[in-house]
Design a protein around this motif. Sequence first.
Motif, mmCIF file in Angstrom:
data_model
loop_
_atom_site.group_PDB
_atom_site.id
_atom_site.type_symbol
_atom_site.label_atom_id
_atom_site.label_comp_id
_atom_site.label_asym_id
_atom_site.label_seq_id
_atom_site.Cartn_x
_atom_site.Cartn_y
_atom_site.Cartn_z
ATOM 1 N N PRO A 1 44.492 73.177 39.321
ATOM 2 C CA PRO A 1 43.205 73.406 39.987
ATOM 3 C C PRO A 1 43.183 74.473 41.071
ATOM 4 O O PRO A 1 42.120 75.002 41.350
ATOM 5 N N LEU A 2 44.314 74.794 41.660
ATOM 6 C CA LEU A 2 44.231 75.785 42.740
ATOM 7 C C LEU A 2 44.367 77.222 42.234
ATOM 8 O O LEU A 2 44.334 78.148 43.017
ATOM 9 N N MET B 1 49.479 72.047 41.378
ATOM 10 C CA MET B 1 48.298 72.804 41.790
ATOM 11 C C MET B 1 48.262 74.211 41.199
ATOM 12 O O MET B 1 47.202 74.800 41.049
ATOM 13 N N PHE B 2 49.445 74.795 40.913
ATOM 14 C CA PHE B 2 49.494 76.171 40.410
ATOM 15 C C PHE B 2 50.171 76.289 39.051
ATOM 16 O O PHE B 2 50.142 77.344 38.439
ATOM 17 N N LEU C 1 61.124 68.525 48.262
ATOM 18 C CA LEU C 1 60.921 67.724 47.060
ATOM 19 C C LEU C 1 59.437 67.549 46.710
ATOM 20 O O LEU C 1 59.001 67.892 45.610
ATOM 21 N N TYR C 2 58.667 67.028 47.657
ATOM 22 C CA TYR C 2 57.244 66.806 47.376
ATOM 23 C C TYR C 2 56.438 68.091 47.471
ATOM 24 O O TYR C 2 55.446 68.254 46.768
ATOM 25 N N HIS C 3 56.873 68.999 48.342
ATOM 26 C CA HIS C 3 56.149 70.270 48.467
ATOM 27 C C HIS C 3 56.158 71.017 47.136
ATOM 28 O O HIS C 3 55.139 71.543 46.704
ATOM 29 N N GLU D 1 46.403 60.363 37.542
ATOM 30 C CA GLU D 1 47.490 60.291 36.557
ATOM 31 C C GLU D 1 47.033 60.685 35.149
ATOM 32 O O GLU D 1 47.853 61.021 34.305
ATOM 33 N N GLU E 1 53.949 69.487 44.572
ATOM 34 C CA GLU E 1 52.541 69.802 44.804
ATOM 35 C C GLU E 1 52.209 71.199 44.283
ATOM 36 O O GLU E 1 51.180 71.405 43.635
ATOM 37 N N LEU F 1 51.544 64.397 41.530
ATOM 38 C CA LEU F 1 51.695 63.723 42.820
ATOM 39 C C LEU F 1 50.328 63.329 43.358
ATOM 40 O O LEU F 1 50.037 62.152 43.547
ATOM 41 N N LEU F 2 49.486 64.318 43.602
ATOM 42 C CA LEU F 2 48.189 64.047 44.207
ATOM 43 C C LEU F 2 47.077 63.912 43.179
ATOM 44 O O LEU F 2 46.120 63.191 43.391
ATOM 45 N N LEU F 3 47.200 64.614 42.055
ATOM 46 C CA LEU F 3 46.127 64.583 41.062
ATOM 47 C C LEU F 3 46.131 63.226 40.340
ATOM 48 O O LEU F 3 47.139 62.533 40.317
#
Lengths: 360, 170
Positions: free
Chosen positions: B145-146, B120-121, B111-113, B138, B116, B134-136
């Motif tokens: 970014p990746l 990121m992609f 779910l969280y993977h 809000e 992410e 999630l991490l970036l």
Amino acid sequence: MSIMKLSIGPQHPISAHFRFLLDVDGDVVLKLEPDVGYTHRGIEKLAEKRTYLQNLPVIERVNSYCDSAGTMLGYLEVIEELMGLEVPERAKYLRVIAAELNRIASHLYAASLFSVATGLETMLMWPINDRELILDLLERLTGQRITYTYQTIGGVRFDMPDGFKEEALKRLDYLEKRTEDYYKMLLWNHTFHMRTKKVGILRPSDAIKLGVVGPNLRASGVKVDVRKDEPYEVYDRFDFSIPTGKNGDSYDRLEVRFKEVGQSINILRQALKDIPKGPIKKWVPPIVPKGEAYTRVEAARGEFGYHLIGDGSMKPYRLKISPPSFRNLIALPHLCQNIPLADVPIIYISLDLIPMDVDR
Amino acid sequence: MIDKSAEELIVDSVKARFPEEVIEAKVQRKNRVSISVRNNRIYDVGLFLRDELEFDHIASVSGVDYIDMNEFEVIYYVWSINKKVLVGLRTKIPRDNPVLKSLVDVWEGVLYHEREVWEMFGIKFEGHPNLSLLLLPEDWDGPPPLRKDFVLPETHQERLEEKIKKLSSG
């Protein structure tokens, strides 16, 4: 019935930067949504822009204030697998010693935070105080208390100082005796039982399905430990057991950590006894060949996964870090359904989540 | 007859069950198996791995940006607690249309993977219940970014050097 939306955090709701978004009905939590990312530093992107050696201190900061030695070990493992590099024997032992000392420090820290959440504040000071003994040992070994950058590609940076072995053994003996006090003060304490037993029960099947790792998974009764499954460094030479819990509740999660401290002491004694003489570092070229590898190590909070793609240059093409707290995070909303609001901090702290580790 | 290792048996059974869909299946080393599949069938191979081959414990989901080949690779790393083998289930998707069927129904732990990897992609996971940041931060509105073509904001060092250049020239 009226559902209220509640936001707790992000300034240190219990420990560190983290936000809970709750749906509450009176005192009952219906749903919890964790909001993470307050300590996101973009370490995976940073790693692509720096050389493998420059990355050492950066990677360590994925989980710096609790378990930097264990975090670092995985990064070195993955590089050395791609290089096909064999590290000198003495360096392997020194790496294990640093990692296990760090595991003890981390578990003691977790225990002290746990006691705060349950309101038993004497036990805030005792483990923190004893952790200082371990950090002091690590400072003698590595020169730093928290972020060591001790292990490096091809070995470790410094050898053991004179008198380290004797001092370490003395402190481990003390710590072993001290564990008895912890049991009397915390784990056999009736108040503590009332607050933690049968709170946040994670069934083994759910734990596996959600991908929970480390002491949290073992507390549910699943015997998984990378140190046994895929021994890295010299873990296959030590005689130690994997402690597991029975019920998978918050109490078990703390008890497993205390038992693990006992096993770490066990490993450290053997490592200090068996450590061979010899070189501590091998010179290596700073270039990693083309290829791909995934390695796993058992850090204090659980399994660290590192996925590295090298393109034959001095920088990683892609470095994916899969930290234990990120994988344990999913257990939090799973456990926080239809529970009293007062149990949320207990469950959160029993999972030993470190937001830095979640966010990278 | 020579006994085959657990890793080789896994490779054989996946190849036998999905002769068309599996592009490449190989043993990388002890405890590591890599299975590369066509992107439209990753869900079925995932189900097969979970139900028939006991791959139950999700370890990681990596995204990789191969910008030269104009494609993304998504890799699901799953550990089998009984067999003690880690499988890398990988698939490639075109960079212009990065859509993949979500494996949340197969392994709930992704779910969280997947969230992410999405942020990121910019890879969309069809059927994922909640694709949100999630991490970036809000208020993030930049590109993922990746990705390799993401331009990093100028560093302090560059800014400093520019300032010095300006001062010394003017």
